[in-house]
Write an enzyme that holds these catalytic residues in place. Structure first.
Site, PDB file in Angstrom:
ATOM      1  N   HIS A 253      55.600  36.861  39.680  1.00 52.71           N
ATOM      2  CA  HIS A 253      54.283  37.145  39.109  1.00 52.71           C
ATOM      3  C   HIS A 253      54.407  37.621  37.666  1.00 52.71           C
ATOM      4  CE1 HIS A 253      50.108  38.303  38.775  1.00 52.71           C
ATOM      5  NE2 HIS A 253      50.489  39.487  38.331  1.00 52.71           N
TER       6      HIS A 253
ATOM      7  N   HIS B  46      40.221  35.314  45.398  1.00 55.47           N
ATOM      8  CA  HIS B  46      39.758  34.967  44.057  1.00 55.47           C
ATOM      9  C   HIS B  46      39.324  33.498  44.073  1.00 55.47           C
ATOM     10  CE1 HIS B  46      41.799  38.382  41.609  1.00 55.47           C
ATOM     11  NE2 HIS B  46      41.640  38.752  42.872  1.00 55.47           N
TER      12      HIS B  46
ATOM     13  N   MET C 244      52.683  41.348  33.157  1.00 54.36           N
ATOM     14  CA  MET C 244      53.360  41.929  34.308  1.00 54.36           C
ATOM     15  C   MET C 244      54.648  41.154  34.536  1.00 54.36           C
ATOM     16  SD  MET C 244      50.241  42.721  36.990  1.00 54.36           S
ATOM     17  CE  MET C 244      51.198  43.918  37.930  1.00 54.36           C
TER      18      MET C 244
ATOM     19  N   HIS D  15      51.625  37.202  33.844  1.00 57.18           N
ATOM     20  CA  HIS D  15      50.365  36.647  33.370  1.00 57.18           C
ATOM     21  C   HIS D  15      50.675  35.425  32.502  1.00 57.18           C
ATOM     22  CE1 HIS D  15      48.326  40.806  34.136  1.00 57.18           C
ATOM     23  NE2 HIS D  15      48.611  40.148  35.238  1.00 57.18           N
TER      24      HIS D  15
ATOM     25  N   GLN E 108      42.069  39.944  49.755  1.00 60.15           N
ATOM     26  CA  GLN E 108      41.449  39.768  48.434  1.00 60.15           C
ATOM     27  C   GLN E 108      41.430  38.275  48.112  1.00 60.15           C
ATOM     28  OE1 GLN E 108      43.297  40.761  44.357  1.00 60.15           O
ATOM     29  NE2 GLN E 108      42.160  42.622  44.865  1.00 60.15           N
TER      30      GLN E 108
ATOM     31  N   HIS F 198      41.005  29.957  44.548  1.00 61.44           N
ATOM     32  CA  HIS F 198      42.131  29.916  43.622  1.00 61.44           C
ATOM     33  C   HIS F 198      43.368  30.540  44.254  1.00 61.44           C
ATOM     34  CE1 HIS F 198      44.631  31.086  40.165  1.00 61.44           C
ATOM     35  NE2 HIS F 198      44.029  30.131  39.503  1.00 61.44           N
ATOM     36  N   HIS F 199      43.224  31.771  44.780  1.00 59.48           N
ATOM     37  CA  HIS F 199      44.338  32.391  45.485  1.00 59.48           C
ATOM     38  C   HIS F 199      43.832  33.525  46.374  1.00 59.48           C
ATOM     39  CE1 HIS F 199      44.034  35.027  41.897  1.00 59.48           C
ATOM     40  NE2 HIS F 199      44.470  35.985  42.702  1.00 59.48           N
TER      41      HIS F 199
END
Length: 262
Positions: free
Chosen positions: A139, A69, A211, A141, A67, A4-5
């Site tokens: 960014h 996802h 956010m 949500h 990281q 996903h990212h």
């Protein structure tokens, strides 16, 4: 079709000494500086010639933490090896320009339930050597509609970047060359909606929170470079009365792209 990212961080103390670990354990014990982000279907980010992030040595990050996802783990049912990653080009040669990240972030925005529009405004006066933005990332949500960032100089607003946070949240190129110099103001606005919520929504780290972040990827002359800067000040109402109208207009998003946003 699987990832996903991805977010690449630089730090000195990773959250684990293992080769890989679950995201719930965090990325780093100390401050983690975001260096790169990629999201599904987003274009790659390329640094301009002669520009590099400073890593290692006495002042640079000693570790990279990636990281990842995953959007669909069904691909791993056959137990095949995951080859997901980011390729970095390292050099010991000093680059004439050093890249960095300037993060603009709201910390106390409250979105009332059912409110059609709530703005989160951020602004800081810039007091350093000139920097040259070349990429940006937005960014939020689920409630974010559009995020816009500007340089304000002598009352004139110049767009750095504007994007829907419901599209892949990678770094996108700044479409024109500009500088940010001592005395300029950096300003950003996130437009939210509280429709569909029955309680206040506040800034926070969970998916139920919100956010408001605007990232600027920039470069500076190596002799004066600062690799990471932040702005968390609320923008003054008198300043934002003059923000271009485009900052208030949501960007249409194909429903099929919504699942790709972070």
């Amino acid at each position: 079709n699987t990832v996903h990212h991805m977010l690449l961080f630089g730090c000195n103390i990773p959250s684990s000494g293992e080769d890989y670990w679950d995201c719930d354990s965090g990325t780093c014990v100390d401050k983690a500086n975001i260096l790169y982000a990629w999201a599904k279907n987003a274009p790659p980010t390329k640094l301009p010639k002669g520009v590099g992030f400073k890593v290692g040595g006495a002042a640079g990050s000693k570790y990279f933490v990636l990281q990842v996802h995953y959007g669909d783990v069904n691909a791993f049912k056959d137990k095949h090896k995951d080859c997901t990653g980011v390729t970095l080009q390292l050099t010991s040669e000093t680059q004439p320009m050093i890249a960095g990240i300037y993060l603009m972030m709201s910390v106390n925005t409250v979105i009332p339930p059912g409110e059609e529009v709530t703005n989160a405004d951020i602004a800081c006066s810039y007091k350093r050597y000139p920097m040259y933005p070349f990429a940006y990332r937005v960014h939020t949500h689920h409630l974010g509609k559009v995020v816009s960032g500007y340089r304000v100089r002598d009352g004139e607003w110049t767009l750095i970047g504007r994007q829907s946070p419901q599209l892949p949240q990678a770094f996108y190129p700044v479409s024109h060359r500009l500088d940010v110099s001592n005395g300029d103001t950096l300003a950003a606005r996130c437009v939210f909606t509280g429709e569909g919520r029955s309680a206040e929504t506040r800034i926070g780290g969970t998916s139920a929170d919100e956010m408001c972040n605007f990232y600027i990827m920039y470069y500076m002359e190596a002799a004066h470079a600062t690799s990471y800067m932040t702005c968390v000040q609320d923008g003054r109402a008198e300043l934002f009365r003059n923000i271009p109208e485009e900052a208030n207009v949501p960007i249409p998003v194909d429903p099929g792209m919504l699942s790709m946003a972070h």
